[in-house]
Design an enzyme around this catalytic site. Sequence first.
Site, PDB file in Angstrom:
ATOM      1  N   HIS A   1       0.858  -1.186   0.000  1.00 20.65           N
ATOM      2  CA  HIS A   1       0.000   0.000   0.000  1.00 20.65           C
ATOM      3  C   HIS A   1       0.897   1.239   0.000  1.00 20.65           C
ATOM      4  O   HIS A   1       1.929   1.262   0.676  1.00 20.65           O
ATOM      5  CB  HIS A   1      -0.901  -0.013   1.235  1.00 20.65           C
ATOM      6  CG  HIS A   1      -1.900   1.101   1.261  1.00 20.65           C
ATOM      7  ND1 HIS A   1      -1.545   2.393   1.614  1.00 20.65           N
ATOM      8  CD2 HIS A   1      -3.230   1.133   0.993  1.00 20.65           C
ATOM      9  CE1 HIS A   1      -2.621   3.163   1.563  1.00 20.65           C
ATOM     10  NE2 HIS A   1      -3.652   2.417   1.183  1.00 20.65           N
TER      11      HIS A   1
ATOM     12  N   ASP B   1       0.940   4.127   1.442  1.00 16.02           N
ATOM     13  CA  ASP B   1       1.313   4.665   2.756  1.00 16.02           C
ATOM     14  C   ASP B   1       2.268   3.737   3.487  1.00 16.02           C
ATOM     15  O   ASP B   1       3.139   4.177   4.242  1.00 16.02           O
ATOM     16  CB  ASP B   1       0.061   4.902   3.605  1.00 16.02           C
ATOM     17  CG  ASP B   1      -0.845   5.975   3.040  1.00 16.02           C
ATOM     18  OD1 ASP B   1      -0.334   6.876   2.351  1.00 16.02           O
ATOM     19  OD2 ASP B   1      -2.068   5.903   3.266  1.00 16.02           O
ATOM     20  N   LYS B   2       2.121   2.432   3.275  1.00 13.71           N
ATOM     21  CA  LYS B   2       3.015   1.477   3.922  1.00 13.71           C
ATOM     22  C   LYS B   2       4.390   1.443   3.258  1.00 13.71           C
ATOM     23  O   LYS B   2       5.396   1.171   3.924  1.00 13.71           O
ATOM     24  CB  LYS B   2       2.382   0.083   3.923  1.00 13.71           C
ATOM     25  CG  LYS B   2       1.312  -0.052   4.972  1.00 13.71           C
ATOM     26  CD  LYS B   2       1.937  -0.068   6.342  1.00 13.71           C
ATOM     27  CE  LYS B   2       1.115   0.635   7.381  1.00 13.71           C
ATOM     28  NZ  LYS B   2       1.860   0.983   8.571  1.00 13.71           N
TER      29      LYS B   2
ATOM     30  N   GLU C   1      10.161  11.694   7.116  1.00 16.51           N
ATOM     31  CA  GLU C   1       8.912  11.394   6.417  1.00 16.51           C
ATOM     32  C   GLU C   1       9.213  11.052   4.962  1.00 16.51           C
ATOM     33  O   GLU C   1      10.179  11.553   4.383  1.00 16.51           O
ATOM     34  CB  GLU C   1       7.959  12.602   6.460  1.00 16.51           C
ATOM     35  CG  GLU C   1       7.862  13.303   7.799  1.00 16.51           C
ATOM     36  CD  GLU C   1       7.303  12.427   8.897  1.00 16.51           C
ATOM     37  OE1 GLU C   1       6.554  11.483   8.579  1.00 16.51           O
ATOM     38  OE2 GLU C   1       7.604  12.676  10.072  1.00 16.51           O
TER      39      GLU C   1
ATOM     40  N   GLU D   1      14.407  15.578   9.877  1.00 14.42           N
ATOM     41  CA  GLU D   1      15.482  16.083  10.712  1.00 14.42           C
ATOM     42  C   GLU D   1      16.179  14.911  11.391  1.00 14.42           C
ATOM     43  O   GLU D   1      15.511  13.999  11.887  1.00 14.42           O
ATOM     44  CB  GLU D   1      14.940  17.029  11.792  1.00 14.42           C
ATOM     45  CG  GLU D   1      14.143  18.206  11.229  1.00 14.42           C
ATOM     46  CD  GLU D   1      12.721  17.807  10.836  1.00 14.42           C
ATOM     47  OE1 GLU D   1      12.280  18.224   9.746  1.00 14.42           O
ATOM     48  OE2 GLU D   1      12.078  17.065  11.585  1.00 14.42           O
TER      49      GLU D   1
ATOM     50  N   LYS E   1      -5.620  -4.604   0.358  1.00 10.29           N
ATOM     51  CA  LYS E   1      -6.320  -4.163   1.566  1.00 10.29           C
ATOM     52  C   LYS E   1      -7.278  -5.262   1.998  1.00 10.29           C
ATOM     53  O   LYS E   1      -7.759  -6.049   1.178  1.00 10.29           O
ATOM     54  CB  LYS E   1      -7.117  -2.868   1.307  1.00 10.29           C
ATOM     55  CG  LYS E   1      -6.320  -1.722   0.760  1.00 10.29           C
ATOM     56  CD  LYS E   1      -7.182  -0.501   0.489  1.00 10.29           C
ATOM     57  CE  LYS E   1      -7.570   0.214   1.758  1.00 10.29           C
ATOM     58  NZ  LYS E   1      -8.250   1.510   1.494  1.00 10.29           N
TER      59      LYS E   1
ATOM     60  N   PHE F   1      -8.264  -4.111 -10.461  1.00 11.74           N
ATOM     61  CA  PHE F   1      -7.277  -3.442  -9.610  1.00 11.74           C
ATOM     62  C   PHE F   1      -5.891  -3.751 -10.189  1.00 11.74           C
ATOM     63  O   PHE F   1      -5.089  -4.428  -9.575  1.00 11.74           O
ATOM     64  CB  PHE F   1      -7.407  -3.938  -8.169  1.00 11.74           C
ATOM     65  CG  PHE F   1      -6.586  -3.194  -7.149  1.00 11.74           C
ATOM     66  CD1 PHE F   1      -5.803  -2.095  -7.485  1.00 11.74           C
ATOM     67  CD2 PHE F   1      -6.600  -3.592  -5.819  1.00 11.74           C
ATOM     68  CE1 PHE F   1      -5.054  -1.420  -6.526  1.00 11.74           C
ATOM     69  CE2 PHE F   1      -5.854  -2.938  -4.855  1.00 11.74           C
ATOM     70  CZ  PHE F   1      -5.081  -1.852  -5.211  1.00 11.74           C
TER      71      PHE F   1
ATOM     72  N   ASP G   1      -2.055   5.754  -6.225  1.00  8.43           N
ATOM     73  CA  ASP G   1      -2.326   6.743  -5.178  1.00  8.43           C
ATOM     74  C   ASP G   1      -1.000   7.121  -4.521  1.00  8.43           C
ATOM     75  O   ASP G   1      -0.161   6.251  -4.261  1.00  8.43           O
ATOM     76  CB  ASP G   1      -3.255   6.182  -4.099  1.00  8.43           C
ATOM     77  CG  ASP G   1      -4.659   5.930  -4.612  1.00  8.43           C
ATOM     78  OD1 ASP G   1      -5.400   6.917  -4.784  1.00  8.43           O
ATOM     79  OD2 ASP G   1      -5.005   4.763  -4.839  1.00  8.43           O
ATOM     80  N   ALA G   2      -0.836   8.385  -4.204  1.00  6.61           N
ATOM     81  CA  ALA G   2       0.370   8.814  -3.498  1.00  6.61           C
ATOM     82  C   ALA G   2       0.366   8.274  -2.074  1.00  6.61           C
ATOM     83  O   ALA G   2      -0.693   8.090  -1.466  1.00  6.61           O
ATOM     84  CB  ALA G   2       0.456  10.343  -3.476  1.00  6.61           C
TER      85      ALA G   2
ATOM     86  N   ARG H   1       0.121   7.662   7.811  1.00 12.27           N
ATOM     87  CA  ARG H   1      -1.307   7.835   7.533  1.00 12.27           C
ATOM     88  C   ARG H   1      -2.143   6.607   7.862  1.00 12.27           C
ATOM     89  O   ARG H   1      -3.349   6.600   7.601  1.00 12.27           O
ATOM     90  CB  ARG H   1      -1.524   8.209   6.054  1.00 12.27           C
ATOM     91  CG  ARG H   1      -1.123   9.623   5.736  1.00 12.27           C
ATOM     92  CD  ARG H   1      -1.854  10.164   4.533  1.00 12.27           C
ATOM     93  NE  ARG H   1      -1.652   9.377   3.326  1.00 12.27           N
ATOM     94  CZ  ARG H   1      -1.930   9.840   2.102  1.00 12.27           C
ATOM     95  NH1 ARG H   1      -2.424  11.047   1.940  1.00 12.27           N
ATOM     96  NH2 ARG H   1      -1.716   9.084   1.046  1.00 12.27           N
ATOM     97  N   LYS H   2      -1.537   5.583   8.420  1.00 17.44           N
ATOM     98  CA  LYS H   2      -2.298   4.369   8.737  1.00 17.44           C
ATOM     99  C   LYS H   2      -2.172   4.036  10.228  1.00 17.44           C
ATOM    100  O   LYS H   2      -1.857   2.919  10.617  1.00 17.44           O
ATOM    101  CB  LYS H   2      -1.810   3.209   7.863  1.00 17.44           C
ATOM    102  CG  LYS H   2      -2.235   3.336   6.413  1.00 17.44           C
ATOM    103  CD  LYS H   2      -3.745   3.198   6.268  1.00 17.44           C
ATOM    104  CE  LYS H   2      -4.232   3.438   4.854  1.00 17.44           C
ATOM    105  NZ  LYS H   2      -4.277   4.867   4.504  1.00 17.44           N
TER     106      LYS H   2
ATOM    107  N   LYS I   1      10.384   7.540  13.256  1.00 14.91           N
ATOM    108  CA  LYS I   1      10.767   8.192  14.506  1.00 14.91           C
ATOM    109  C   LYS I   1      11.656   7.287  15.343  1.00 14.91           C
ATOM    110  O   LYS I   1      11.352   6.101  15.529  1.00 14.91           O
ATOM    111  CB  LYS I   1       9.521   8.564  15.315  1.00 14.91           C
ATOM    112  CG  LYS I   1       8.598   9.543  14.592  1.00 14.91           C
ATOM    113  CD  LYS I   1       7.317   9.778  15.368  1.00 14.91           C
ATOM    114  CE  LYS I   1       6.389  10.726  14.606  1.00 14.91           C
ATOM    115  NZ  LYS I   1       5.103  10.927  15.307  1.00 14.91           N
TER     116      LYS I   1
ATOM    117  N   LYS J   1      11.232   9.675  20.639  1.00 17.53           N
ATOM    118  CA  LYS J   1       9.910  10.236  20.371  1.00 17.53           C
ATOM    119  C   LYS J   1       8.863   9.384  21.087  1.00 17.53           C
ATOM    120  O   LYS J   1       8.634   8.219  20.739  1.00 17.53           O
ATOM    121  CB  LYS J   1       9.607  10.259  18.877  1.00 17.53           C
ATOM    122  CG  LYS J   1      10.213  11.431  18.114  1.00 17.53           C
ATOM    123  CD  LYS J   1      11.701  11.364  17.999  1.00 17.53           C
ATOM    124  CE  LYS J   1      12.248  12.422  17.049  1.00 17.53           C
ATOM    125  NZ  LYS J   1      13.726  12.419  17.062  1.00 17.53           N
TER     126      LYS J   1
ATOM    127  N   ASP K   1       5.745   9.463  20.933  1.00 18.33           N
ATOM    128  CA  ASP K   1       4.680   8.985  20.048  1.00 18.33           C
ATOM    129  C   ASP K   1       4.855   7.498  19.789  1.00 18.33           C
ATOM    130  O   ASP K   1       3.876   6.745  19.737  1.00 18.33           O
ATOM    131  CB  ASP K   1       4.724   9.722  18.703  1.00 18.33           C
ATOM    132  CG  ASP K   1       3.965  11.027  18.722  1.00 18.33           C
ATOM    133  OD1 ASP K   1       3.173  11.241  19.654  1.00 18.33           O
ATOM    134  OD2 ASP K   1       4.156  11.833  17.804  1.00 18.33           O
TER     135      ASP K   1
END
Length: 388
Positions: free
Chosen positions: A17, A19-20, A45, A58, A169, A233, A241-242, A247-248, A268, A272, A274
Amino acid sequence: MSKENFLFTSESVSEGHPDKVSDRVSDAVVDMFLAADPLSRVAVETLCTTNRMVLAGEVRGPETVTYEKMEKVARDAVRDIGYEQDGFHWNNMDVEVYVHAQSTDIAQGVDASGNKDEGAGDQGIMFGYACRETEVLMPAPIHYSHGILKELSLARHSGEVEGLGPDSKSQVTLRYEKGKPVCATSIVVSTQHDADLDQKAVKELVRPFVEKVLPEGWMCPENEFYVNPTGLFVIGGPDGDAGLTGRKIIVDTYGGAAPHGGGAFSGKDPSKVDRSAAYAARYLAKNIVAAELAEKCTIQLAYAIGVSKPLSVYVDTAGTGKIEEITLSNILQEVMDLSPRGIREHLELSRPIYERSSAYGHFGRIPETDGGFSWEKESLVEALKAAV
């Protein structure tokens, strides 16, 4: 009072995918820095689209980690995923790297110095969750959603199945009775495929892997088994798709079955919170359930940038706990140092262990001998039982 009879749905996406793809490249960069220096600081990123990838962020780490090496790990990751398509090819894509030094303002708040302990890399809230729905103490819908795509990926890479592409998916809807999952009511799988395969052929390729992952007798009715419901597909991945890092976040965690603090993990380093505190929260919640102190457990941790101690440690056992939640909160802070340094050292997070976590969920995985998925260990069970 929690509901007892309901339907609940979670989704997953595969390593291919868009995003992955971005998550994996960002985590490959994290691993490269941590392998060179375990105390590196990384926040990178990734954007991917048709035959183009951009890395930005960074860092603070060894000068031996060059732009050229970052480009190479990006290409290696895409090649391993399996993209050799006209619109997205590991060798033909343009890779641009815009990575610069970490802000000194951030560094002075995070770094340990004098009598000051290492502070959190940012403010924020992080959640962890565990329940008894599966052997790995994860919610069942997300567990089976991941499992379907993981099995398809293994079959694609091994050559067991031909004609399927990297991008896919899944979505699993389960029926709950008396608060426990009992069967699937619908399954959705969308997978990229070669142009010479029609929808019916793809469905029959996918079917055995869905049936393998679900418990016996749980398969949904045939008219609720959807494979590539749009029909075709063929164009997929970043050419379709970009993709962007981070985002997941629901796919990465509990599939919507538990709260989320909003912070992504990939790209990260463990300073961090997060990332590291979300791992710690899962570790604590899982050990509480494994110790049979609750049937399900949600943990919330909160931090301020530059401050070492957590601002709050919240425990919610949804009425299933055997001891008071405030007591349990105090016990957790006794058995584990929840400062950023304490988490990093307890779970041994300053290792190159993150690229493997970028797909099929960060939680519910099997701890590995080199420290991978250390937050899935049940090593606090005895300490928790002794403290009660």
